[in-house]
Design an enzyme around this catalytic site. Structure first.
Site, short mmCIF file in Angstrom:
data_model
loop_
_atom_site.label_atom_id
_atom_site.label_comp_id
_atom_site.label_asym_id
_atom_site.label_seq_id
_atom_site.Cartn_x
_atom_site.Cartn_y
_atom_site.Cartn_z
CG ASP A 168 -2.11 0.88 1.12
OD1 ASP A 168 -2.48 1.26 -0.01
OD2 ASP A 168 -2.69 1.21 2.17
CG HIS A 251 -5.12 3.29 -3.97
ND1 HIS A 251 -3.79 3.59 -3.80
CD2 HIS A 251 -5.52 2.66 -2.83
CE1 HIS A 251 -3.41 3.18 -2.60
NE2 HIS A 251 -4.43 2.61 -1.98
CG HIS A 254 -6.95 -1.91 -4.93
ND1 HIS A 254 -8.16 -1.38 -4.51
CD2 HIS A 254 -6.69 -2.94 -4.09
CE1 HIS A 254 -8.60 -2.08 -3.47
NE2 HIS A 254 -7.72 -3.02 -3.18
CG HIS A 268 -5.87 -2.08 0.26
ND1 HIS A 268 -6.78 -1.52 -0.61
CD2 HIS A 268 -4.96 -1.11 0.54
CE1 HIS A 268 -6.43 -0.26 -0.85
NE2 HIS A 268 -5.33 0.02 -0.17
ZN LIG Z 1 -4.46 1.96 0.00
#
Ligand SMILES: [Zn+2]
Length: 365
Positions: A168, A251, A254, A268
């Site tokens: 992340d 993101h 993602h 995540h």
């Molecule tokens: Zn994140």
């Protein structure tokens, strides 16, 4: 130009920092409701026994950060006359504590017990249905009043949490850099200041310097200085960097990947790592940057191919679906200068996967 950057009011970190919890809470009020992940309830009980001066009612977190659970916690807070809300555990109990505090107009103290994402410091809660489906984002008017991280607890948690947090955090600098280049807005709707960009860069540099040693420390369940720095990078630097620096493609990609069921068993930060690699291809980052980021992922064990996130048999149609979702109106991928189309994202995902496989074959040879 007007810039806006936002921060938690106070960040406390160290091995054994949980012993400071009552002192930190007492600055805000003498009665607290704690939203607690059942797994970490014994640790909280021990910390409360040790320190005095604050009355704390503990409520077991019920599994989802839902409007129903927030309502239940708010009722419990009213019943005990809470002046402060504490959240302790992983992402969902923390988000529930933030939302509960907001509903009651109370300050909130956040105690993350894993370092798997950069959510603890942010002014955001993700609200789900009681069944666990995404419902909405709740943007809060302010960041947590205290974020307190006990690195001895983080060091004792499974290492995959820490590595996922590095995934992340890996996206933070590149997404902030894209926003800096294009002048795009951060999470406040305004442009971030140089502070945010500087912290995002420090986040990336810390990962490269200390990531491998921190992983080893976590495997040995020891809070070394390298582990301390990675926990701060994953939690604080990445949090400040994404929220005030802004997001772009990693993101958004993602978010597209989550539409494919085989990715659901990956976390995540693991999917954000693939999003980051695809972003590097999409934005044609220099060769040495691409090499550095792939090398980092390989060294700490983050995914570098689509097969690594469960997509060994993904079809072109499915990848195109990911690309289209990543480019949905309002997605942060549109913060990239020059415009991005689904076809470009599709090609970037293919290129990122090919590079990961090429390097993997070379390593295996
Ligand atoms: Zn994140």
């Amino acid at each position: 130009m007007t810039t806006t950057s936002i921060f938690p009011a106070r960040y406390v970190q160290g091995a054994g920092a949980l012993s400071l919890l009552t002192e930190e809470v007492a600055r805000l009020g003498d009665t607290a409701l704690a939203v607690v992940d059942p797994m970490v309830m014994p640790a909280l009980e021990a910390a409360l026994h040790a320190g005095g001066g604050v009355r704390v009612s503990m409520e077991r977190f019920g599994g989802e950060c839902s409007d129903e659970e927030i309502g239940r916690m708010a009722a419990a807070a009213r019943a005990c006359g809470a002046r402060v809300v504490i959240g302790m555990g992983g992402g969902k109990p923390l988000d529930t504590a933030k939302a509960t505090a907001h509903a009651l107009g109370l300050p909130v103290v956040i105690v993350p017990t894993i370092a798997s994402t950069d959510a603890p410091c942010s002014a955001l809660s993700v609200i789900y249905t009681p069944e666990g489906a995404f419902k909405r984002y709740l943007v809060l008017p302010r960041n947590p009043d205290v974020v307190l991280v006990d690195t001895a607890i983080i060091a004792a948690a499974p290492v995959r949490f820490l590595v996922s947090g590095m995934g992340d955090a890996l996206s933070t600098w590149f997404e902030a850099e894209d926003c800096k280049t294009s002048g795009a807005a951060n999470m406040t709707g305004r442009t971030g200041g140089m502070t945010a960009h500087g912290l995002a860069r420090m986040c990336f540099d810390t990962l490269l310097a200390d990531g491998v040693a921190a992983k080893k420390a976590c495997e040995a369940r020891t809070a070394t200085p390298e582990l301390e720095r990675i926990v701060e990078a994953n939690t604080l630097l990445s949090g400040l960097g994404f929220e005030s620096g802004g997001l772009s493609g990693a993101h958004a990609i993602h978010n597209g990947l989550t539409a494919l069921a085989p990715t659901h068993r990956f976390w995540h930060g693991e999917k954000v790592a693939i999003g980051t690699l695809a972003l590097l291809m999409l934005t044609r980052r220099p060769r040495h940057v691409v090499d550095t980021v792939y090398g980092f992922c390989e060294a700490v064990g983050l995914p570098t191919t689509l097969a690594d996130i469960g997509l060994e048999t993904v079809t072109d149609a499915e990848l195109m679906q990911v690309a289209e979702l990543a480019c949905a109106p309002g997605e942060t991928i549109h913060n990239i200068a020059g415009g991005v189309t689904p076809e470009m994202v599709f090609a970037a995902l293919k290129a990122a996967d090919a590079e990961g496989r090429r390097r993997g074959h070379r390593h295996a040879a």
